[in-house]
Scaffold this motif. Structure first.
Motif, PDB file in Angstrom:
ATOM      1  N   SER A  13       0.826  -1.209   0.000  1.00  8.07           N
ATOM      2  CA  SER A  13       0.000   0.000   0.000  1.00  8.07           C
ATOM      3  C   SER A  13       0.862   1.261   0.000  1.00  8.07           C
ATOM      4  CB  SER A  13      -0.938   0.005   1.208  1.00  8.07           C
ATOM      5  OG  SER A  13      -0.210   0.066   2.428  1.00  8.07           O
ATOM      6  N   GLN A  14       1.989   1.223   0.664  1.00  6.38           N
ATOM      7  CA  GLN A  14       2.894   2.375   0.696  1.00  6.38           C
ATOM      8  C   GLN A  14       3.562   2.585  -0.664  1.00  6.38           C
ATOM      9  OE1 GLN A  14       5.215   0.966   4.039  1.00  6.38           O
ATOM     10  NE2 GLN A  14       4.354   2.534   5.393  1.00  6.38           N
ATOM     11  N   VAL A  15       3.900   1.495  -1.337  1.00  3.71           N
ATOM     12  CA  VAL A  15       4.451   1.612  -2.692  1.00  3.71           C
ATOM     13  C   VAL A  15       3.420   2.261  -3.613  1.00  3.71           C
ATOM     14  CG1 VAL A  15       5.193   0.323  -4.732  1.00  3.71           C
ATOM     15  CG2 VAL A  15       6.063  -0.306  -2.474  1.00  3.71           C
ATOM     16  N   ALA A  16       2.161   1.905  -3.441  1.00  2.00           N
ATOM     17  CA  ALA A  16       1.097   2.506  -4.255  1.00  2.00           C
ATOM     18  C   ALA A  16       1.006   4.008  -3.981  1.00  2.00           C
ATOM     19  CB  ALA A  16      -0.237   1.832  -3.963  1.00  2.00           C
ATOM     20  N   LEU A  17       1.167   4.416  -2.723  1.00  2.00           N
ATOM     21  CA  LEU A  17       1.147   5.837  -2.375  1.00  2.00           C
ATOM     22  C   LEU A  17       2.341   6.563  -2.999  1.00  2.00           C
ATOM     23  CD1 LEU A  17       0.114   5.708   1.397  1.00  2.00           C
ATOM     24  CD2 LEU A  17      -1.275   6.531  -0.523  1.00  2.00           C
ATOM     25  N   LEU A  18       3.510   5.920  -3.005  1.00  2.00           N
ATOM     26  CA  LEU A  18       4.690   6.532  -3.615  1.00  2.00           C
ATOM     27  C   LEU A  18       4.490   6.712  -5.116  1.00  2.00           C
ATOM     28  CD1 LEU A  18       8.379   6.012  -2.867  1.00  2.00           C
ATOM     29  CD2 LEU A  18       7.630   5.602  -5.206  1.00  2.00           C
ATOM     30  N   LEU A  19       3.971   5.691  -5.783  1.00  2.00           N
ATOM     31  CA  LEU A  19       3.737   5.793  -7.226  1.00  2.00           C
ATOM     32  C   LEU A  19       2.673   6.841  -7.541  1.00  2.00           C
ATOM     33  CD1 LEU A  19       3.899   2.035  -8.286  1.00  2.00           C
ATOM     34  CD2 LEU A  19       5.565   3.841  -8.794  1.00  2.00           C
ATOM     35  N   ALA A  20       1.699   6.991  -6.658  1.00  2.00           N
ATOM     36  CA  ALA A  20       0.683   8.030  -6.857  1.00  2.00           C
ATOM     37  C   ALA A  20       1.315   9.415  -6.783  1.00  2.00           C
ATOM     38  CB  ALA A  20      -0.417   7.888  -5.809  1.00  2.00           C
ATOM     39  N   ALA A  21       2.291   9.588  -5.888  1.00  2.00           N
ATOM     40  CA  ALA A  21       3.002  10.861  -5.803  1.00  2.00           C
ATOM     41  C   ALA A  21       3.816  11.111  -7.070  1.00  2.00           C
ATOM     42  CB  ALA A  21       3.910  10.880  -4.569  1.00  2.00           C
ATOM     43  N   VAL A  22       4.487  10.083  -7.564  1.00  2.00           N
ATOM     44  CA  VAL A  22       5.268  10.216  -8.806  1.00  2.00           C
ATOM     45  C   VAL A  22       4.356  10.565  -9.973  1.00  2.00           C
ATOM     46  CG1 VAL A  22       6.745   8.996 -10.444  1.00  2.00           C
ATOM     47  CG2 VAL A  22       7.071   8.655  -7.986  1.00  2.00           C
ATOM     48  N   GLN A  23       3.181   9.976 -10.005  1.00  2.00           N
ATOM     49  CA  GLN A  23       2.242  10.210 -11.105  1.00  2.00           C
ATOM     50  C   GLN A  23       1.821  11.673 -11.190  1.00  2.00           C
ATOM     51  OE1 GLN A  23       1.102   8.062 -13.533  1.00  2.00           O
ATOM     52  NE2 GLN A  23       0.075   9.852 -14.411  1.00  2.00           N
ATOM     53  N   THR A  24       1.804  12.397 -10.064  1.00  3.38           N
ATOM     54  CA  THR A  24       1.419  13.808 -10.113  1.00  3.38           C
ATOM     55  C   THR A  24       2.445  14.653 -10.865  1.00  3.38           C
ATOM     56  OG1 THR A  24       2.476  14.377  -7.981  1.00  3.38           O
ATOM     57  CG2 THR A  24       0.171  13.638  -7.921  1.00  3.38           C
ATOM     58  N   TYR A  25       3.633  14.116 -11.079  1.00  2.61           N
ATOM     59  CA  TYR A  25       4.657  14.802 -11.870  1.00  2.61           C
ATOM     60  C   TYR A  25       4.668  14.283 -13.302  1.00  2.61           C
ATOM     61  CZ  TYR A  25       6.352  16.707  -7.509  1.00  2.61           C
ATOM     62  OH  TYR A  25       6.437  17.396  -6.319  1.00  2.61           O
ATOM     63  N   VAL A  26       4.762  12.957 -13.435  1.00  2.93           N
ATOM     64  CA  VAL A  26       4.830  12.355 -14.765  1.00  2.93           C
ATOM     65  C   VAL A  26       3.540  12.618 -15.536  1.00  2.93           C
ATOM     66  CG1 VAL A  26       5.154  10.190 -16.011  1.00  2.93           C
ATOM     67  CG2 VAL A  26       6.447  10.626 -13.912  1.00  2.93           C
ATOM     68  N   GLY A  27       2.427  12.755 -14.827  1.00  2.00           N
ATOM     69  CA  GLY A  27       1.153  13.025 -15.465  1.00  2.00           C
ATOM     70  C   GLY A  27       1.036  14.403 -16.079  1.00  2.00           C
ATOM     71  N   ASP A  28       2.082  15.215 -15.928  1.00  2.00           N
ATOM     72  CA  ASP A  28       2.071  16.539 -16.558  1.00  2.00           C
ATOM     73  C   ASP A  28       2.345  16.467 -18.054  1.00  2.00           C
ATOM     74  OD1 ASP A  28       1.413  18.001 -14.299  1.00  2.00           O
ATOM     75  OD2 ASP A  28       3.497  18.218 -13.669  1.00  2.00           O
ATOM     76  N   ILE A  29       2.803  15.309 -18.550  1.00  2.00           N
ATOM     77  CA  ILE A  29       2.998  15.149 -19.988  1.00  2.00           C
ATOM     78  C   ILE A  29       1.892  14.240 -20.532  1.00  2.00           C
ATOM     79  CG2 ILE A  29       5.473  15.542 -19.864  1.00  2.00           C
ATOM     80  CD1 ILE A  29       5.906  12.534 -20.071  1.00  2.00           C
ATOM     81  N   ASP A  30       1.798  14.115 -21.847  1.00  2.00           N
ATOM     82  CA  ASP A  30       0.688  13.374 -22.447  1.00  2.00           C
ATOM     83  C   ASP A  30       0.707  11.912 -21.998  1.00  2.00           C
ATOM     84  OD1 ASP A  30       1.668  11.484 -24.901  1.00  2.00           O
ATOM     85  OD2 ASP A  30       3.019  13.191 -24.651  1.00  2.00           O
ATOM     86  N   ASP A  31      -0.440  11.283 -22.050  1.00  2.00           N
ATOM     87  CA  ASP A  31      -0.635   9.965 -21.444  1.00  2.00           C
ATOM     88  C   ASP A  31       0.313   8.901 -21.976  1.00  2.00           C
ATOM     89  OD1 ASP A  31      -2.648  11.108 -19.982  1.00  2.00           O
ATOM     90  OD2 ASP A  31      -4.296  10.264 -21.174  1.00  2.00           O
ATOM     91  N   ALA A  32       0.500   8.860 -23.292  1.00  2.00           N
ATOM     92  CA  ALA A  32       1.332   7.806 -23.882  1.00  2.00           C
ATOM     93  C   ALA A  32       2.775   7.909 -23.400  1.00  2.00           C
ATOM     94  CB  ALA A  32       1.273   7.884 -25.406  1.00  2.00           C
TER      95      ALA A  32
END
Length: 395
Positions: free
Chosen positions: A302-321
Motif C-alpha cells: 500500500s505504501q508503494v502505491a502511495l509513492l507511485l501516486a506521488a510520482v504520477q502527479t509529476y509524470v502526469g504533466d505530460i501526455d498519457d502515452a
C-alpha cells in the motif's frame, strides 16, 4: 560522497558571490545553506532593459482562450505529427519580429536558461511573451500545450493555466512593478526546428514554471527538467475559478509520509534543513551521487502505491502515452529507489522537504516562506528531473 560535498560547497560559494554582486538571493540553495530569491536588485543591462520594455501587466486568460478553427487542418488524432503541424501553423501566422523570438537554434545552453524567477528578474529566458501574440496565435499555443501536456484535472495543461492565474494574482498585490508578475510574461519558444528528424525542444515557462519537452527523430527523448512552484498556496481565487495547483502533489507526499512507521520515518529522515530544492534552475549537477533515505524495498504494498501516486502527479504533466513510458521505467527501478524527507510529515510547514531518488528518477518538493505576495504563509518549489534524460540526454 566527497564529490557531492565539494559541489555543494562550490554552489554555496558561487551563490554568495552572486548575492554580493547583485544584491539578490540565489534562485535556489541546498538544504541549510540558502534559499530562493526575489526579483529585485539586478544591475542594468541592455538585455534587461529590452525585456523591461516588452513586459506587460495584463492577463491573457489562457483558460478561456478560444482555439481557432485553423487548427482543424492538423487533424484531431493526438500524436507527434499533430504537434509538429500545430507548431508550423503558429510559425506561419507569426510576423518576422515574433518569429525571430519564437523559432531559435537548438543548444543545451538555451535549454538550460529556465528559472523560478519572474520575467523582469531573469531576462535571458528565451522565447516570445504570450502577451505579444494575437488571440488566434494564443489559441494555437493552447492547442500545442494541450497536445504535449497531460489532460487530468490539476495536472498538465490545467496546472499550466492555474500557474498563469497565480502570476495574475501576484500582480494584483505585488509592489514590484519591474518584476513582471503577469500571465502576459510567460514565454514559449521552439529550440530547434520542430520536425520528425533531428533534435528540438518545446520550451514553455515563466515565473514558477518550466516545461521542457525534447524530441529526437520524432520521439520524446526528455520531459525534464520540469519545474513547478506556486504562490499563494494552497489555494486562491483568480480569473473566475478556485486554483489549487501543487496541492495534489503536497497531499500525495503527506499521505505517503504519514503512512510510515516510526522505524521507517527514522530511516527516511534526512540530515539537515532544506530551505529549497537542490536541483533547481542553473543547478543541473546538484543531484547527489549517493542516495540517502529509506529504501522503497522497506515499504509495504500500500505504501508503494502511495509513492507511485506521488510520482504520477509529476509524470502526469505530460501526455498519457509518454507518461506511461516514464512510469513503467520508474516502477521497474523501485528496488533501487529511496525516499527521504526533512521537517514534518504533513508537508505544511516552512522547510518541510521530501525527495524520491532512483537510478533515473529525481523528484523534490520543498515549502518555503512567501516571497511575492507579502502575505503570511508558505509556498512550494518542486522539480522533476530524469537523471538519464534531462534535456533529452543532450548533456
Amino acid at each position: 560522497m566527497m564529490k557531492g560535498k565539494i559541489s555543494v560547497l562550490l554552489g554555496v560559494l558561487i551563490s554568495s558571490i552572486l548575492v554580493f554582486l547583485t544584491g539578490c538571493a540565489p534562485q535556489n540553495g541546498p538544504g541549510g545553506h540558502g534559499g530562493p530569491g526575489g526579483p529585485g536588485g539586478r544591475p542594468p543591462s541592455p538585455e534587461n532593459e529590452e525585456i523591461q520594455a516588452r513586459l506587460g501587466d495584463t492577463s491573457i486568460l489562457m483558460g478561456s482562450v478560444v482555439v481557432p478553427v485553423s487548427v482543424e487542418a492538423c487533424g484531431t488524432g493526438a500524436g507527434f505529427s499533430r504537434l509538429v503541424c500545430l507548431t508550423d501553423l503558429l510559425k506561419s501566422s507569426a510576423s518576422s519580429e515574433v518569429l525571430e523570438l519564437l523559432q531559435l537554434d537548438y543548444s543545451v545552453e538555451k535549454a538550460q536558461s529556465w528559472s523560478n524567477l519572474p520575467a523582469g528578474a531573469f531576462p535571458s529566458r528565451p522565447g516570445v511573451f504570450l502577451g505579444e501574440l494575437t488571440s488566434d496565435q494564443l489559441g494555437i499555443v493552447k492547442a500545442i500545450l494541450q497536445e504535449a501536456a497531460g489532460s487530468a484535472e490539476n495536472e498538465g495543461f490545467d496546472e499550466m493555466v492555474q500557474t498563469l492565474n497565480a502570476d495574475d494574482y501576484i500582480g494584483t498585490v505585488s509592489t514590484d512593478y519591474k518584476a513582471g508578475y503577469s500571465s502576459y510574461n510567460s514565454k514559449i519558444a521552439f529550440l530547434g526546428t520542430p520536425s520528425s528528424t533531428g533534435t528540438w525542444q518545446l520550451y514553455y515557462g515563466g515565473h514558477h514554471f518550466a516545461f521542457s519537452n525534447t524530441y529526437t527523430d520524432g520521439q520524446l527523448s526528455g520531459a525534464t527538467p520540469s519545474f513547478r512552484g506556486i504562490e499563494p498556496f494552497p489555494s486562491f481565487e483568480m480569473n473566475g475559478r478556485v486554483n489549487v495547483p501543487l496541492l495534489q502533489e503536497r497531499d500525495a507526499f503527506a499521505a505517503l509520509l504519514n503512512s510510515l512507521s516510526k522505524t521507517q520515518k527514522s530511516a527516511a529522515t534526512l540530515d539537515g534543513t532544506y530551505r529549497d530544492i537542490l536541483a533547481g534552475p542553473q543547478a543541473d549537477d546538484a543531484i547527489p551521487e549517493e542516495q540517502e533515505g529509506l529504501s522503497v524495498t522497506e515499504l509495504d504494498e500500500s505504501q508503494v502505491a502511495l509513492l507511485l501516486a506521488a510520482v504520477q502527479t509529476y509524470v502526469g504533466d505530460i501526455d498519457d502515452a509518454d507518461a506511461k513510458v516514464y512510469m513503467d521505467r520508474y516502477t521497474a527501478e523501485l528496488a533501487d529507489t529511496v525516499l527521504g524527507f526533512s521537517g514534518t510529515t504533513d508537508m505544511d510547514s516552512e522547510d518541510d522537504y521530501v525527495r524520491i531518488h532512483g537510478p533515473s528518477l529525481w523528484i523534490e518538493f520543498s515549502l518555503q516562506s512567501n516571497k511575492s505576495t507579502n502575505e503570511k504563509g508558505n509556498h512550494p518549489h518542486s522539480v522533476w528531473r530524469d537523471i538519464t534524460s534531462d534535456y533529452g540526454g543532450q548533456l
